[in-house]
Design a protein around this motif. Structure first.
Motif, PDB file in Angstrom:
ATOM      1  N   LEU A 163     -24.609  41.798  20.705  1.00  0.00           N
ATOM      2  CA  LEU A 163     -25.790  41.010  20.367  1.00  0.00           C
ATOM      3  C   LEU A 163     -25.417  39.746  19.597  1.00  0.00           C
ATOM      4  O   LEU A 163     -26.019  38.682  19.790  1.00  0.00           O
ATOM      5  CB  LEU A 163     -26.771  41.853  19.554  1.00  0.00           C
ATOM      6  CG  LEU A 163     -27.506  42.951  20.324  1.00  0.00           C
ATOM      7  CD1 LEU A 163     -28.392  43.760  19.390  1.00  0.00           C
ATOM      8  CD2 LEU A 163     -28.337  42.355  21.455  1.00  0.00           C
ATOM      9  N   VAL A 176     -24.055  37.386  22.213  1.00  0.00           N
ATOM     10  CA  VAL A 176     -25.122  36.894  23.085  1.00  0.00           C
ATOM     11  C   VAL A 176     -25.901  35.788  22.385  1.00  0.00           C
ATOM     12  O   VAL A 176     -26.230  34.756  22.989  1.00  0.00           O
ATOM     13  CB  VAL A 176     -26.070  38.042  23.486  1.00  0.00           C
ATOM     14  CG1 VAL A 176     -27.332  37.490  24.149  1.00  0.00           C
ATOM     15  CG2 VAL A 176     -25.366  39.001  24.433  1.00  0.00           C
ATOM     16  N   SER A 177     -26.180  35.985  21.117  1.00  0.00           N
ATOM     17  CA  SER A 177     -26.908  34.974  20.354  1.00  0.00           C
ATOM     18  C   SER A 177     -26.128  33.664  20.305  1.00  0.00           C
ATOM     19  O   SER A 177     -26.689  32.573  20.488  1.00  0.00           O
ATOM     20  CB  SER A 177     -27.166  35.487  18.933  1.00  0.00           C
ATOM     21  OG  SER A 177     -27.803  34.500  18.151  1.00  0.00           O
ATOM     22  N   ARG A 197     -26.059  32.070  23.836  1.00  0.00           N
ATOM     23  CA  ARG A 197     -27.373  31.521  24.168  1.00  0.00           C
ATOM     24  C   ARG A 197     -27.556  30.153  23.499  1.00  0.00           C
ATOM     25  O   ARG A 197     -28.050  29.204  24.103  1.00  0.00           O
ATOM     26  CB  ARG A 197     -28.470  32.488  23.722  1.00  0.00           C
ATOM     27  CG  ARG A 197     -29.829  32.203  24.351  1.00  0.00           C
ATOM     28  CD  ARG A 197     -30.908  33.039  23.685  1.00  0.00           C
ATOM     29  NE  ARG A 197     -30.658  34.461  23.768  1.00  0.00           N
ATOM     30  CZ  ARG A 197     -31.013  35.224  24.792  1.00  0.00           C
ATOM     31  NH1 ARG A 197     -31.614  34.683  25.834  1.00  0.00           N
ATOM     32  NH2 ARG A 197     -30.765  36.521  24.771  1.00  0.00           N
ATOM     33  N   LEU A 202     -27.371  35.203  31.153  1.00  0.00           N
ATOM     34  CA  LEU A 202     -28.366  34.449  30.398  1.00  0.00           C
ATOM     35  C   LEU A 202     -29.113  33.453  31.279  1.00  0.00           C
ATOM     36  O   LEU A 202     -30.245  33.068  30.971  1.00  0.00           O
ATOM     37  CB  LEU A 202     -27.692  33.705  29.239  1.00  0.00           C
ATOM     38  CG  LEU A 202     -27.197  34.591  28.092  1.00  0.00           C
ATOM     39  CD1 LEU A 202     -26.330  33.791  27.132  1.00  0.00           C
ATOM     40  CD2 LEU A 202     -28.372  35.213  27.349  1.00  0.00           C
ATOM     41  N   SER A 227     -33.607  40.839  29.502  1.00  0.00           N
ATOM     42  CA  SER A 227     -33.793  41.219  28.106  1.00  0.00           C
ATOM     43  C   SER A 227     -32.433  41.437  27.461  1.00  0.00           C
ATOM     44  O   SER A 227     -31.409  41.550  28.141  1.00  0.00           O
ATOM     45  CB  SER A 227     -34.620  42.505  28.014  1.00  0.00           C
ATOM     46  OG  SER A 227     -33.875  43.606  28.523  1.00  0.00           O
ATOM     47  N   GLU A 228     -32.419  41.522  26.136  1.00  0.00           N
ATOM     48  CA  GLU A 228     -31.158  41.756  25.436  1.00  0.00           C
ATOM     49  C   GLU A 228     -30.556  43.102  25.828  1.00  0.00           C
ATOM     50  O   GLU A 228     -29.340  43.235  25.948  1.00  0.00           O
ATOM     51  CB  GLU A 228     -31.380  41.689  23.925  1.00  0.00           C
ATOM     52  CG  GLU A 228     -31.613  40.281  23.403  1.00  0.00           C
ATOM     53  CD  GLU A 228     -31.664  40.218  21.894  1.00  0.00           C
ATOM     54  OE1 GLU A 228     -31.872  41.277  21.266  1.00  0.00           O
ATOM     55  OE2 GLU A 228     -31.488  39.118  21.336  1.00  0.00           O
ATOM     56  N   THR A 229     -31.408  44.106  26.044  1.00  0.00           N
ATOM     57  CA  THR A 229     -30.910  45.419  26.461  1.00  0.00           C
ATOM     58  C   THR A 229     -30.242  45.335  27.822  1.00  0.00           C
ATOM     59  O   THR A 229     -29.159  45.899  28.038  1.00  0.00           O
ATOM     60  CB  THR A 229     -32.058  46.440  26.515  1.00  0.00           C
ATOM     61  OG1 THR A 229     -32.608  46.594  25.210  1.00  0.00           O
ATOM     62  CG2 THR A 229     -31.556  47.786  27.013  1.00  0.00           C
ATOM     63  N   THR A 279     -26.822  43.453  27.331  1.00  0.00           N
ATOM     64  CA  THR A 279     -25.776  44.235  26.667  1.00  0.00           C
ATOM     65  C   THR A 279     -25.332  45.414  27.527  1.00  0.00           C
ATOM     66  O   THR A 279     -24.146  45.749  27.564  1.00  0.00           O
ATOM     67  CB  THR A 279     -26.254  44.746  25.295  1.00  0.00           C
ATOM     68  OG1 THR A 279     -27.463  45.496  25.459  1.00  0.00           O
ATOM     69  CG2 THR A 279     -26.498  43.592  24.346  1.00  0.00           C
TER      70      THR A 279
END
Length: 454
Positions: free
Chosen positions: A243, A246-247, A250, A286, A296-298, A301
């Motif tokens: 996460l 990913v942040s 992004r 992304l 979604s983030e789920t 990941t």
């Protein structure tokens, strides 16, 4: 009197449940059952108190009990096992057998490509196909070379004849490759890298252990064990690490309008001779939309986990096994060395790792295929039929679990000949391949849900 009534009630209920269970699985009466079978427990007791190696041996024996299909029971749950190439081909290509059964939920990360339920996988696979192709792989060749050189340097430290676990070296190398291609940059130089690597390993091994331990299938039982707590802790470490990345990615894409072509893969300034920047998997996730919505983030990941674990476990084990077989067979090692030296001489300053050149390493390919035949990294896979199918002359109702024995298939004497147990790269000569069943060799599955990396 009360005790007698209770006994009668329990007996009646047991009889009813037995009748329902018997009726439900009557379709499978044609096929033999692996013995011994115990009431309520099935074949589960054969796995209790055994090491992973011993459990693997039990599973290997299961497939040897029948030429076509054999029944096994995990408690009241029926498994239909086969290693016959005709039946495997039918199952893997049937549009009604594309579901992954309950076993795959043990891996967690249920939105990932390799474990997702059929209705989700169908659209996901289509959207991700563009992220896995030869052009994408070619862009990462310099990275692969860099990691391979580092791995060889590490192995060179053990040339004194001492015992060494080669897999530890190959695992580190392929973890670096997988993380860089999936997450971008020098991921393993970040803070928390050691915890992440350990968590990734524990999450994968914990799920694998549960898959081969039927007594751990019930959630109520599994949650009482230390295995459950360890697995949950490992998954949290992995997800938190993902996460954070990913942040960052992004934000990077937002600031650079998806890609900055003036910046290289590891942040270096590119010159005119630098090839196009490799396509990082997380960046593709992304950018890919689903019905007009981003993942979604789920979902992101879960797919990052699926790709990394799939790449690391398979590639590192195949490479480690290859090293082991080379030590067993020096004559094979000599022939392999001569072929590699022909195309990549030690005194050559510029090595060409283009696909065209790699395809000329014919004996190398034969050798690696034979390694995977003997020790496939995934010894068995499973499928569930979402509609009634007819197989081996039996109409099978929907919802049944088929276990496909890849390891057993790769050692069948009726497929590979009387010397099936002998290590022989010539098994993959063009002449022998033509004479063999097209589904005799399945190191990465086959059919419609074949590994996306192929």
């Amino acid at each position: 009197m009360g005790l007698l009534i209770l006994i009668v009630i329990i007996s009646v209920l047991s009889g009813i449940l037995y009748w329902i269970h018997r009726k439900q699985y009557r379709f499978a009466d044609k096929w033999p059952t692996f013995e011994p079978v115990f009431p309520l427990l099935g074949n589960t007791l054969m796995m209790v108190g055994k090491s992973d190696v011993e459990r693997f041996e039990v599973i290997r024996q299961l497939f040897q009990e029948s030429d076509r299909i054999i029944k096994a029971w995990a408690g009241p749950k029926l498994f239909l096992l086969t290693s016959h190439p005709d039946l495997i081909q039918q199952l893997l290509n049937s549009p009604d057998c594309l579901e992954k059964p309950f076993l795959y939920k043990f891996a967690g990360f249920g939105k990932g490509l390799f474990t997702a339920k059929y209705h989700f996988w169908k659209g996901l696979r289509k959207r991700l196909n563009g992220t896995f192709n030869q052009q994408v792989v070619n862009g990462f060749v310099p990275l692969f070379v860099k990691c391979a050189e580092k791995m060889v340097a590490g192995l060179n430290e053990h040339v004194d004849g001492a015992t060494v676990n080669v897999h530890k070296n190959t695992e580190v190398a392929f973890l670096e490759m997988a993380c860089a291609t999936t997450l971008g940059g020098d991921v393993l130089e970040r803070a928390g890298k050691n915890e992440f690597a350990k968590g990734l390993d524990l999450a994968f091994k914990g799920a694998s252990k549960r898959m081969i331990s039927p007594y751990l299938y019930p959630d109520a039982v599994y949650r009482l064990t230390n295995h459950y707590n360890e697995l949950m802790s490992a998954r949290k470490i992995v997800v938190d690490f993902f996460l954070e990345l990913v942040s960052e990615r992004r934000q990077y894409l937002s600031n650079n309008n998806n890609y900055d072509d003036s910046v290289g893969y590891f942040g270096e300034e590119k010159d005119e001779t630098t090839s196009d920047q490799p396509r990082i998997f997380v960046d593709e996730l992304l950018k890919v939309s689903r019905d007009g919505k981003t993942f979604s983030e789920t979902e992101i990941t879960d797919n990052m986990y699926a790709v990394i674990t799939g790449a690391v476990d398979t590639s590192s084990l195949v490479t480690a096994h290859a090293c082991l077989f080379l030590s067993f067979y020096p004559e094979v090692q000599d022939r392999l060395f001569k072929e590699v030296d022909e195309f990549y001489p030690a005194d050559c300053a510029c090595l060409d790792f283009s696909p065209a050149t790699l395809k000329q390493l014919r004996y190398t390919e034969m050798f690696l295929n034979e390694v995977q035949r003997h020790w496939p990294v995934v010894p068995s896979i499973a499928r569930q039929n979402i509609a009634a199918i007819e197989i081996d002359g039996v109409r099978v109702p929907p919802g049944q679990t088929f276990i496909i024995g890849i390891n057993a298939l790769h050692h069948r004497k009726d497929v590979w000949g009387p010397d099936a147990e002998r290590f022989d790269p010539e098994n993959f000569s063009e002449e022998r391949i033509k004479q063999r069943h097209s589904y005799a060799f399945l190191p990465f599955s086959g059919g419609k849900r074949i590994c996306i990396g192929l």
